[in-house]
Design a protein around this motif. Structure first.
Motif, PDB file in Angstrom:
ATOM      1  N   ALA A 141       1.084  -1.020  -0.434  1.00  0.00           N
ATOM      2  CA  ALA A 141       0.141   0.227   0.319  1.00  0.00           C
ATOM      3  C   ALA A 141       0.650   1.274  -0.059  1.00  0.00           C
ATOM      4  N   PRO A 142       1.196   1.832  -1.159  1.00  0.00           N
ATOM      5  CA  PRO A 142       1.807   3.753  -0.866  1.00  0.00           C
ATOM      6  C   PRO A 142       0.875   4.308  -0.658  1.00  0.00           C
ATOM      7  N   PHE A 143       1.665   5.879  -0.087  1.00  0.00           N
ATOM      8  CA  PHE A 143       0.789   6.703   0.701  1.00  0.00           C
ATOM      9  C   PHE A 143       1.871   7.479   0.707  1.00  0.00           C
ATOM     10  N   ASN A 144       1.535   8.609   0.124  1.00  0.00           N
ATOM     11  CA  ASN A 144       1.751  10.083  -0.193  1.00  0.00           C
ATOM     12  C   ASN A 144       1.136  11.159   0.844  1.00  0.00           C
ATOM     13  N   MET A 145       2.284  11.272   1.402  1.00  0.00           N
ATOM     14  CA  MET A 145       1.831  12.000   2.968  1.00  0.00           C
ATOM     15  C   MET A 145       2.495  13.442   2.900  1.00  0.00           C
ATOM     16  N   VAL A 146       1.512  14.535   3.107  1.00  0.00           N
ATOM     17  CA  VAL A 146       1.579  16.119   3.197  1.00  0.00           C
ATOM     18  C   VAL A 146       2.081  16.319   4.641  1.00  0.00           C
ATOM     19  N   LEU A 147       3.723  16.619   4.349  1.00  0.00           N
ATOM     20  CA  LEU A 147       3.782  17.154   6.203  1.00  0.00           C
ATOM     21  C   LEU A 147       4.047  18.516   5.762  1.00  0.00           C
ATOM     22  N   HIS A 148       4.047  19.253   7.073  1.00  0.00           N
ATOM     23  CA  HIS A 148       3.682  20.764   7.561  1.00  0.00           C
ATOM     24  C   HIS A 148       4.378  21.149   8.202  1.00  0.00           C
ATOM     25  N   ASP A 149       5.513  22.406   8.335  1.00  0.00           N
ATOM     26  CA  ASP A 149       6.345  22.749   9.385  1.00  0.00           C
ATOM     27  C   ASP A 149       7.543  21.353   9.763  1.00  0.00           C
ATOM     28  N   ASN A 150       7.654  21.844  10.989  1.00  0.00           N
ATOM     29  CA  ASN A 150       8.277  20.975  11.120  1.00  0.00           C
ATOM     30  C   ASN A 150       7.553  19.332  11.954  1.00  0.00           C
ATOM     31  N   THR A 151       7.006  19.146  11.141  1.00  0.00           N
ATOM     32  CA  THR A 151       6.348  17.515  11.370  1.00  0.00           C
ATOM     33  C   THR A 151       7.801  16.800  11.646  1.00  0.00           C
ATOM     34  N   GLY A 152       7.183  16.095  13.307  1.00  0.00           N
ATOM     35  CA  GLY A 152       7.975  15.345  13.745  1.00  0.00           C
ATOM     36  C   GLY A 152       8.769  13.292  13.479  1.00  0.00           C
ATOM     37  N   THR A 153       7.486  12.907  13.361  1.00  0.00           N
ATOM     38  CA  THR A 153       7.019  11.565  14.481  1.00  0.00           C
ATOM     39  C   THR A 153       6.084  11.138  12.786  1.00  0.00           C
ATOM     40  N   LEU A 154       6.771  10.140  12.404  1.00  0.00           N
ATOM     41  CA  LEU A 154       5.815   8.957  11.208  1.00  0.00           C
ATOM     42  C   LEU A 154       5.752   7.590  12.124  1.00  0.00           C
ATOM     43  N   ARG A 155       4.716   7.119  12.548  1.00  0.00           N
ATOM     44  CA  ARG A 155       4.605   6.377  13.092  1.00  0.00           C
ATOM     45  C   ARG A 155       3.484   4.924  12.640  1.00  0.00           C
ATOM     46  N   PHE A 156       4.041   3.226  12.758  1.00  0.00           N
ATOM     47  CA  PHE A 156       3.011   2.696  11.820  1.00  0.00           C
ATOM     48  C   PHE A 156       2.170   2.129  13.234  1.00  0.00           C
ATOM     49  N   ASN A 157       0.904   1.717  12.974  1.00  0.00           N
ATOM     50  CA  ASN A 157       0.631   0.869  13.634  1.00  0.00           C
ATOM     51  C   ASN A 157      -0.298  -0.580  13.582  1.00  0.00           C
ATOM     52  N   LEU A 158      -0.527  -1.625  13.970  1.00  0.00           N
ATOM     53  CA  LEU A 158      -0.816  -2.575  13.999  1.00  0.00           C
ATOM     54  C   LEU A 158      -2.192  -3.355  14.589  1.00  0.00           C
ATOM     55  N   TYR A 159      -2.442  -3.155  13.604  1.00  0.00           N
ATOM     56  CA  TYR A 159      -3.890  -3.679  14.036  1.00  0.00           C
ATOM     57  C   TYR A 159      -4.692  -5.030  13.957  1.00  0.00           C
ATOM     58  N   GLU A 160      -5.435  -5.813  14.714  1.00  0.00           N
ATOM     59  CA  GLU A 160      -5.532  -7.025  14.365  1.00  0.00           C
ATOM     60  C   GLU A 160      -7.076  -6.683  14.082  1.00  0.00           C
ATOM     61  N   CYS A 161      -7.842  -6.510  12.910  1.00  0.00           N
ATOM     62  CA  CYS A 161      -9.486  -6.285  12.774  1.00  0.00           C
ATOM     63  C   CYS A 161     -10.119  -7.934  13.246  1.00  0.00           C
ATOM     64  N   ILE A 162     -11.286  -7.900  13.967  1.00  0.00           N
ATOM     65  CA  ILE A 162     -12.043  -9.208  14.640  1.00  0.00           C
ATOM     66  C   ILE A 162     -13.450  -9.169  13.439  1.00  0.00           C
ATOM     67  N   PRO A 163     -13.578 -10.231  12.616  1.00  0.00           N
ATOM     68  CA  PRO A 163     -14.244 -10.087  11.502  1.00  0.00           C
ATOM     69  C   PRO A 163     -15.740  -9.857  12.803  1.00  0.00           C
ATOM     70  N   ASN A 164     -16.599  -9.313  11.850  1.00  0.00           N
ATOM     71  CA  ASN A 164     -17.641  -9.026  12.933  1.00  0.00           C
ATOM     72  C   ASN A 164     -18.158  -8.261  13.952  1.00  0.00           C
ATOM     73  N   ASN A 165     -17.020  -7.778  14.230  1.00  0.00           N
ATOM     74  CA  ASN A 165     -16.667  -6.876  14.658  1.00  0.00           C
ATOM     75  C   ASN A 165     -16.509  -5.185  14.693  1.00  0.00           C
ATOM     76  N   VAL A 166     -17.411  -4.302  15.386  1.00  0.00           N
ATOM     77  CA  VAL A 166     -15.857  -2.792  15.143  1.00  0.00           C
ATOM     78  C   VAL A 166     -15.084  -2.602  15.812  1.00  0.00           C
ATOM     79  N   LYS A 167     -14.388  -3.103  16.838  1.00  0.00           N
ATOM     80  CA  LYS A 167     -13.585  -2.798  16.834  1.00  0.00           C
ATOM     81  C   LYS A 167     -12.000  -3.434  16.494  1.00  0.00           C
TER      82      LYS A 167
END
Length: 177
Positions: A141-167
């Motif tokens: 998955a490629p993403f283009n992300m706009v940086l403003h001023d002195n944006t500092g930290t890029l974060r990658f969060n990994l989630y498990e998606c439970i089928p048939n559940n919103v959380k």
């Protein structure tokens, strides 16, 4: 070339290295040059291994170019991020999920049925990959992300998606400053 500041260079594949080591002058009739083939092959292997470990794709060497002060301040930019894949994901590798704490999941659930996605965030801007199944998901998955001023930290969060559940269950994260 990196923004006019550095030059990255590398070999596409392992280069062929040939080294000949000879002792003696070779020009003198009294002492001819003596080649030591064992030393030559050892040096060839040493040089080849060193080049492969430091200069063959995807590893690169960097030659920095002299800095030029343009007396300008950056006010923004674009960062290009590509989330490619994960390898050997396991529920046991992460903190105990909320489902397991509530007792709704038995401890013998298979990791092959993991439904995961990655959320990429920088300041208030967030992008998300599609949900993929298995312990070795591939997002590409490629993403283009706009940086403003002195944006500092890029974060990658990994989630498990439970089928048939919103959380979704948070599994882990990684930061690049």
């Amino acid at each position: 070339i990196l923004d006019g500041r550095a030059l990255l260079y590398s070999f596409v594949s392992a280069p062929e290295v040939r080294v000949g080591v000879a002792f003696g002058s070779g020009g003198s009739q009294s002492l001819p040059a003596t080649e030591w083939p064992g030393v030559s092959s050892w040096l060839e292997k040493l040089f080849t291994d060193t080049l492969v470990k430091t200069m063959v794709e995807p590893r690169r060497r960097c030659f920095t170019l002299p800095a030029v002060d343009l007396r300008k301040k950056a006010v923004g930019g674009i960062i290009y991020v590509k989330v490619i894949s994960a390898n050997k994901l396991s529920r046991n590798s992460f903190k105990v999920s909320r489902r397991q704490q509530n007792g709704s999941s038995n401890g013998s659930s298979e990791d092959k049925d993991l439904h995961t996605f990655v959320e990429v965030e920088i300041e208030e801007l967030t992008r998300r990959t599609d949900v993929r199944l298995g312990s070795t998901p591939r997002w590409d998955a490629p993403f283009n992300m706009v940086l403003h001023d002195n944006t500092g930290t890029l974060r990658f969060n990994l989630y498990e998606c439970i089928p048939n559940n919103v959380k979704c269950d948070y599994l882990g994260s990684c930061e690049i400053k």
